[in-house]
Each structure stands twice: as C-alpha cells, then as structure tokens.
Design a protein around this motif. Structure first.
Motif, PDB file in Angstrom:
ATOM      1  N   TYR A 237      49.997  48.875   3.512  1.00 49.00           N
ATOM      2  CA  TYR A 237      48.658  49.310   3.109  1.00 49.00           C
ATOM      3  C   TYR A 237      47.607  49.143   4.214  1.00 49.00           C
ATOM      4  CZ  TYR A 237      47.857  44.311   2.264  1.00 49.00           C
ATOM      5  OH  TYR A 237      47.737  42.954   2.405  1.00 49.00           O
ATOM      6  N   LYS A 238      47.915  48.345   5.244  1.00 46.92           N
ATOM      7  CA  LYS A 238      46.967  48.178   6.352  1.00 46.92           C
ATOM      8  C   LYS A 238      47.108  49.278   7.410  1.00 46.92           C
ATOM      9  CE  LYS A 238      46.306  43.184   5.988  1.00 46.92           C
ATOM     10  NZ  LYS A 238      46.386  41.879   6.696  1.00 46.92           N
ATOM     11  N   ASP A 239      48.232  49.957   7.419  1.00 44.17           N
ATOM     12  CA  ASP A 239      48.497  50.997   8.422  1.00 44.17           C
ATOM     13  C   ASP A 239      47.975  52.346   7.917  1.00 44.17           C
ATOM     14  OD1 ASP A 239      49.403  52.644  10.402  1.00 44.17           O
ATOM     15  OD2 ASP A 239      51.539  52.175  10.137  1.00 44.17           O
ATOM     16  N   LEU A 240      46.661  52.516   7.992  1.00 40.33           N
ATOM     17  CA  LEU A 240      46.043  53.732   7.453  1.00 40.33           C
ATOM     18  C   LEU A 240      46.328  54.961   8.320  1.00 40.33           C
ATOM     19  CD1 LEU A 240      42.593  52.359   6.231  1.00 40.33           C
ATOM     20  CD2 LEU A 240      44.646  52.823   4.893  1.00 40.33           C
ATOM     21  N   GLU A 241      46.583  54.733   9.591  1.00 38.04           N
ATOM     22  CA  GLU A 241      46.870  55.860  10.489  1.00 38.04           C
ATOM     23  C   GLU A 241      48.161  56.560  10.073  1.00 38.04           C
ATOM     24  OE1 GLU A 241      47.786  56.805  15.216  1.00 38.04           O
ATOM     25  OE2 GLU A 241      46.954  54.852  14.631  1.00 38.04           O
ATOM     26  N   ASN A 242      49.213  55.797   9.869  1.00 33.35           N
ATOM     27  CA  ASN A 242      50.477  56.405   9.459  1.00 33.35           C
ATOM     28  C   ASN A 242      50.454  56.836   7.989  1.00 33.35           C
ATOM     29  OD1 ASN A 242      52.225  56.500  11.790  1.00 33.35           O
ATOM     30  ND2 ASN A 242      52.197  54.266  11.758  1.00 33.35           N
ATOM     31  N   PHE A 243      49.646  56.161   7.188  1.00 31.06           N
ATOM     32  CA  PHE A 243      49.462  56.597   5.805  1.00 31.06           C
ATOM     33  C   PHE A 243      48.852  58.001   5.784  1.00 31.06           C
ATOM     34  CE2 PHE A 243      46.684  57.028   2.061  1.00 31.06           C
ATOM     35  CZ  PHE A 243      47.634  56.936   1.053  1.00 31.06           C
ATOM     36  N   GLU A 244      47.857  58.216   6.634  1.00 27.34           N
ATOM     37  CA  GLU A 244      47.225  59.542   6.693  1.00 27.34           C
ATOM     38  C   GLU A 244      48.229  60.603   7.140  1.00 27.34           C
ATOM     39  OE1 GLU A 244      43.520  61.850   8.900  1.00 27.34           O
ATOM     40  OE2 GLU A 244      43.426  59.690   8.555  1.00 27.34           O
ATOM     41  N   ILE A 252      51.761  69.170   2.840  1.00 27.87           N
ATOM     42  CA  ILE A 252      52.498  70.333   3.339  1.00 27.87           C
ATOM     43  C   ILE A 252      53.766  70.554   2.512  1.00 27.87           C
ATOM     44  CG2 ILE A 252      53.828  71.214   5.310  1.00 27.87           C
ATOM     45  CD1 ILE A 252      51.814  69.744   7.120  1.00 27.87           C
ATOM     46  N   THR A 253      54.406  69.462   2.083  1.00 25.98           N
ATOM     47  CA  THR A 253      55.624  69.563   1.279  1.00 25.98           C
ATOM     48  C   THR A 253      55.348  70.172  -0.089  1.00 25.98           C
ATOM     49  OG1 THR A 253      56.557  67.657   2.437  1.00 25.98           O
ATOM     50  CG2 THR A 253      57.551  68.224   0.316  1.00 25.98           C
ATOM     51  N   GLY A 254      54.119  69.972  -0.590  1.00 23.19           N
ATOM     52  CA  GLY A 254      53.751  70.567  -1.875  1.00 23.19           C
ATOM     53  C   GLY A 254      53.340  69.594  -2.948  1.00 23.19           C
ATOM     54  N   PHE A 255      53.232  68.308  -2.604  1.00 21.86           N
ATOM     55  CA  PHE A 255      52.746  67.334  -3.576  1.00 21.86           C
ATOM     56  C   PHE A 255      51.279  67.607  -3.890  1.00 21.86           C
ATOM     57  CE2 PHE A 255      56.371  64.937  -1.853  1.00 21.86           C
ATOM     58  CZ  PHE A 255      56.925  64.413  -3.016  1.00 21.86           C
ATOM     59  N   ASN A 256      50.877  67.283  -5.109  1.00 19.54           N
ATOM     60  CA  ASN A 256      49.485  67.469  -5.519  1.00 19.54           C
ATOM     61  C   ASN A 256      48.598  66.308  -5.101  1.00 19.54           C
ATOM     62  OD1 ASN A 256      49.882  69.914  -6.666  1.00 19.54           O
ATOM     63  ND2 ASN A 256      49.647  69.257  -8.790  1.00 19.54           N
ATOM     64  N   GLY A 257      49.182  65.113  -4.947  1.00 18.19           N
ATOM     65  CA  GLY A 257      48.405  63.932  -4.609  1.00 18.19           C
ATOM     66  C   GLY A 257      49.337  62.804  -4.214  1.00 18.19           C
ATOM     67  N   LYS A 258      48.758  61.609  -4.061  1.00 20.20           N
ATOM     68  CA  LYS A 258      49.507  60.483  -3.489  1.00 20.20           C
ATOM     69  C   LYS A 258      49.322  59.220  -4.319  1.00 20.20           C
ATOM     70  CE  LYS A 258      51.633  58.698   0.296  1.00 20.20           C
ATOM     71  NZ  LYS A 258      53.046  59.017   0.570  1.00 20.20           N
ATOM     72  N   SER A 259      50.416  58.498  -4.532  1.00 18.72           N
ATOM     73  CA  SER A 259      50.331  57.170  -5.127  1.00 18.72           C
ATOM     74  C   SER A 259      49.737  56.218  -4.093  1.00 18.72           C
ATOM     75  CB  SER A 259      51.717  56.673  -5.540  1.00 18.72           C
ATOM     76  OG  SER A 259      52.235  57.443  -6.598  1.00 18.72           O
ATOM     77  N   CYS A 260      48.791  55.383  -4.526  1.00 21.87           N
ATOM     78  CA  CYS A 260      48.097  54.481  -3.609  1.00 21.87           C
ATOM     79  C   CYS A 260      48.199  53.046  -4.108  1.00 21.87           C
ATOM     80  CB  CYS A 260      46.621  54.871  -3.493  1.00 21.87           C
ATOM     81  SG  CYS A 260      46.353  56.559  -2.893  1.00 21.87           S
ATOM     82  N   ILE A 261      48.206  52.109  -3.159  1.00 21.33           N
ATOM     83  CA  ILE A 261      48.268  50.700  -3.532  1.00 21.33           C
ATOM     84  C   ILE A 261      47.048  49.946  -3.030  1.00 21.33           C
ATOM     85  CG2 ILE A 261      50.773  50.608  -3.735  1.00 21.33           C
ATOM     86  CD1 ILE A 261      50.937  49.477  -0.947  1.00 21.33           C
ATOM     87  N   SER A 262      46.065  50.657  -2.475  1.00 20.76           N
ATOM     88  CA  SER A 262      44.813  50.024  -2.067  1.00 20.76           C
ATOM     89  C   SER A 262      43.691  51.052  -2.138  1.00 20.76           C
ATOM     90  CB  SER A 262      44.915  49.465  -0.638  1.00 20.76           C
ATOM     91  OG  SER A 262      44.857  50.513   0.315  1.00 20.76           O
TER      92      SER A 262
END
Length: 326
Positions: A237-244, A252-262
C-alpha cells in the motif's frame, strides 16, 4: 444520536469482548437504504468491522464502495463483536453517495449463518460472498435474501449480491456462478487467494501469462453477463507508483475499478478510473451524428477520419451508460 459515543462504546466492546457495550444504542426499525445514484465504480475499499479508528472516518472518504469486512482480517474471536458493530453502525448511519457492502464468510464456514442473520437487518446495498466455488452457493444466498425481503415487506431484489472469485473452482465455474442470480451486480477478483489455491507462487502475479489470462478471462466473462468486474488489490500500500501502473493496466484490461486497501490507493484509483470529459463528449457527439445519419437513411457517417457505424455507435452508448450520461 451521538456517533462519538457509539464509537467509544465500540472500542470498549472490541477490547473487552462485551456485547452489552453496544446494546444501549437504539437503532431504527428495518427500512430500505437509499439506492446509490452513481453506478460506475472506481474504487472499492475494505474496512474490517473491529477497526474502530478506520470505521470512524470511512464514510468521509472519497470511495465508491465501502466494504465492511467480516472475513479475512477479522480474527475468529472478534467476529461476533465485529458483526454487532457493523450492524449497529449501518442502522445508525446512511449515505447516498457510496455503495454499502458487507463481506461475509464463505457459505461452508462456521460463521456464515451468524453473519447473514446479523447483517441482513441492516439492509446493506449488497452482501459480498467470499470464496465462491459454485453456483449452488449463490442460489442459496439468493434464497435467504429473498426470504428476508419478503418477511420485512422489502421490495424483491433490493439487496444485491457481490461475489469474491478467489478459488480455482470459482474461476472454472465462473459462467455458471454469474448466471445463478439476478441479484449479482459486481464481482471481485481475489488473485492472491486464487494463486494460493492453485499452488502458484505469488511472484507470478505481477507479470506472467497466467496472471494475464486469469484477468482477461475474468473481465470478459463478467462483461458477457453485464457484471461489474473489479480488479484485485495491490498489497504494497506504500508503493503508490507501481499501484498506479497496475491501475492503468487494469483499466486497459477492462476492469471497471480497483479494490483498495488504503485511502491513498483510493485517491489514485479514482483518478485513473474517472473518465476524461473529452471521452464522454466524443461519445455524445458520435451518438448524435449516428442517430441523425440513420434518420436520413444512411448506414454510417464519417467524423474526424473515423467511420461511425453500428459497433462504434454501440461503444459510445456503452460509455454514456457506464458513466450515467445516457
């Protein structure tokens, strides 16, 4: 009702394990929760029912789905307290801009029955069933929810079903699972649990043909049944660069959104998955040009070097529908 008093009592209940701390709070009669107007999903954040400091702030966070967790992340000894806290909190607090979901334990676990009987009276927007393996589990949950709605004179279909796909059998049976109930609205890919269940090393998740195959299969199957596919959580959760970077790839794959833990992850997910205004304006232009062309007896029309025919028109309609502009 002073919410500060409730959270203090909840904190004492977690520390002592004494449910009596919460019994003094009178909750309103069972009623329908206001449906959420905004239907597209950018971020879904998980908060455990025994994490009082997180619960205090969660309604003020800029997230589209709040998932109150009773499964992994809540110790077995804390589940009873967590259930009571979540139920009481949801009966005391309403929100019209966030979807309220409760993640319960798997249907074959010793905690399922108490989860569902405790939580349904809080009438969340949806129940999220963990570790779904077959359509029979979904059918059983649908029946339970339907019986509850009928007993309380709540309109049929009010409480939706969200699904966690995080086992090999769940992925293998995905098509049957998604067809099992009209209540199913959203599905989450739990890739960490899935890789463990398949006896695959976690190191393959970031970049491997297997991970790509699983994600694309999940997205296309969900979309075939008009189910919102939500991308897996990113554990660091601290690595926001790779999270982005992962959010961009998931979009791009087609997901509507993202599960987040922070909360910081949610901020990034909201930015990545929010549509550009130009994208919506272009879709609106395409729809108008094509519909005008059809009225004039034409099968297609060119615009800025783009030939607009049925597939392009339908894509534009999908964009407007997804973001509530249709």
């Amino acid at each position: 009702m002073n919410m500060e008093d409730f959270f203090k009592a909840a904190e004492r209940a977690v520390e002592t394990g004494d449910l009596k701390e919460l019994e003094k709070f009178k909750t309103p009669a069972i009623t329908c929760r206001e449906p959420v107007k905004k239907r597209f999903i950018r971020s879904a954040i998980l908060v455990s029912g025994d994490r009082i400091k997180h619960l205090q702030k969660i309604f003020d966070r800029d997230v589209d789905i709040i998932i109150f967790n009773l499964e992994d992340g809540v110790a077995d000894t804390k589940k009873k307290i967590a259930r009571k806290i979540i139920k009481t909190l949801l009966l005391l607090k309403d929100t019209r801009d966030k979807e309220i979901v409760v993640r319960i334990n798997p249907i074959d676990s010793p905690f399922f029955y108490e989860d569902i009987t405790e939580i349904l009276p809080a009438v969340p927007h949806a129940i999220r069933l963990s570790k779904v393996k077959s359509e029979k589990e979904v059918t059983a949950l649908d029946t339970i929810i339907g019986s509850f709605e009928k007993s309380q004179n709540i309109p049929a279909g009010t409480i939706k079903i969200h699904l966690s796909i995080e086992t090999g059998n769940g992925l293998k049976n995905l098509e049957k699972i998604l067809k099992a109930s009209d209540r199913i609205e959203t599905a989450y890919l739990g890739i960490l649990d899935l890789f463990s269940d398949l006896n695959l090393p976690q190191t393959l998740i970031e970049q491997s043909p297997t991970a790509t195959y699983i994600k694309t299969t999940f997205v296309t199957t969900c979309r075939a049944f008009n189910i919102n596919p939500v991308a897996p959580a990113f554990q660091n959760y601290k690595d926001l660069e790779n999270f982005e970077k992962e959010c961009i790839q998931d979009k791009i794959t087609g997901f509507n959104g993202k599960s987040c833990i922070s909360v910081k992850q949610a901020e990034v997910a909201n930015r990545i998955f929010t549509p550009e205004r130009e994208e919506i304006q272009l879709a609106q232009t395409i729809v108008k040009l094509y519909e005008d062309a059809v009225k004039n007896g034409k099968g297609g029309i060119t615009y800025n070097g783009l030939f607009i025919d049925q597939p392009i028109y339908r894509d534009a309609l999908n964009i407007l529908k997804k973001y509530g502009e249709a």
